[in-house]
Scaffold this motif. Structure first.
Motif: not given
Length: 398
Positions: A77-81, A93-97
């Motif tokens: 849902k959140d696409r947080g990871v 964590p998604m921001e590490f992509y």
């Protein structure tokens, strides 16, 4: 890196390591799941569920308000990871992509060289898989039916499974979500937000980030420790990175038996040592794949805890058992326990308990374990804890 090495005593090293890995504080209070995973760097996934799967247990060990549906919601849902490969399959964590882009290329090259992956579909077959997913939405391996040709060795997998693996390793497909641990693949463009896909720092910046962030989460470590943390850079790259750093602090770390080993630490190591809290006295049941347990050599050096997981060891040759959990009390490994959940019966059964040499199993320690087992049962969704009549505290001969 100049000056005499800073010496870190063993108790301080353990205190800093547990604090860095989120195991110093009492595992209560409000839960920010995304921040918890960000602090760890990643959480390893594993399919085995004896009490709870490793990823759920690892998170729960750090905040016992966690429940299993929360991770799926953060991903789906959140696409947080996002999910990819560190030393093993993990949520990251998604921001590490953006800092993971080179890992896609590295693993794509490796997969092409793996003997057991040469049975995957050709480019045309792989494109057909991608087009099905494009048109039908997220699909699991169960949506495809290619067959193994030739001998059916244990390690062989159908061509479509190998192809999905390859496309996932390469970053062309991403994990949309999981259902009962079955992975559903989708187009990366539909899973990863565009601002992360469009951001690809220079490769040198990615290596620098991987090394800095690994050392920050380790607190201190050798070049090998840094490399093994993400397993997303080669040892030669880590050594080259370390050789170019001017602000890393050389340290000497005392092991559990009084020996000293050389390591590196971040520039703020003294502040970290000063601010790292003493570990809570609560007794904790840790997962075999917990970050503090996973690096067996580091575990042995710091805690004197000799541990291996025996799921692949024939039953007759096991010293402990199929799935045995380490017990952490404060900053000390005090024992190990063999337990399993039966959800249908609503029970958590304790089959064996072993105290470490020199550990007295006092009534106070037993009460702490009882409290932790009750909490562990709630994670598994069962009501009662049952002790096997064979329960013992003796340490087996190895």
């Amino acid at each position: 890196m100049t000056g005499a090495p800073l010496e870190i005593r063993n108790r301080d090293a353990r205190r800093l390591w547990l604090a860095s890995q989120g195991l110093a504080a009492t595992p209560t209070g409000p839960l920010d799941l995304a921040a918890l995973i960000r602090d760890l760097g990643f959480v390893q996934l594993d399919s085995i569920r004896v009490v709870a799967r490793a990823h759920h247990h690892i998170i729960w060990s750090r905040n016992q308000n966690y429940r299993e549906p929360m991770l799926d919601a953060l991903m789906r849902k959140d696409r947080g990871v996002f999910e990819h490969f560190t030393h093993d399959a993990s949520v990251i964590p998604m921001e590490f992509y953006p800092m993971w882009r080179r890992q896609f290329r590295r693993l794509e090259e490796k997969v092409r060289g793996w003997e057991w992956h040469r049975g995957m579909l050709d480019a045309k077959g792989r494109n057909a898989i991608v087009e099905r997913i494009r048109n039908e939405g997220p699909l699991s391996t169960k949506a495809f039916d290619t067959k193994i040709e030739g001998p059916r060795e244990m390690w062989r997998r159908p061509p479509h499974k190998l192809s999905l693996d390859y496309l996932w390793y390469a970053g062309d497909l991403s994990t949309s979500h999981r259902e009962n641990f079955t992975k559903f693949y989708d187009l990366t463009e539909r899973v990863i937000p565009s601002h992360h896909r469009d951001d690809e720092p220079p490769e040198s910046d990615q290596v620098d980030w991987l090394c800095r962030e690994a050392l920050g989460r380790l607190g201190f470590g050798s070049e090998g420790d840094i490399q093994r943390f993400w397993a997303a850079a080669d040892l030669a790259e880590v050594k080259d990175w370390a050789g170019r750093q001017k602000r890393l602090v050389p340290v000497r770390v005392e092991t559990h038996d009084g020996a000293w080993i050389n390591a590196l630490a971040p520039p703020d190591i003294e502040q970290r040592l000063e601010s790292a809290p003493a570990a809570t006295s609560r007794l904790r049941i840790l997962n075999p794949f917990d970050p503090v347990i996973r690096d067996r050599a580091r575990l042995q050096r710091l805690f004197g805890f000799d541990y291996r997981i025996e799921i692949f060891v024939p039953a007759a040759k096991r010293i402990w058992g199929y799935y045995v959990y380490p017990l952490l009390e404060g900053d000390r490994m005090v024992g190990r326990i063999e337990a399993k959940a039966d959800r249908a019966a609503g029970t958590l059964t304790v089959d064996n308990l072993w105290a470490e040499p020199g550990v007295q199993w006092t009534s106070a320690r037993a009460a702490k374990l009882d409290a932790e087992l009750a909490r562990f049962a709630r994670l598994a969704g069962v009501d009662s804890v049952v002790r096997n009549d064979r329960l013992k505290l003796d340490f087996p001969q190895q």
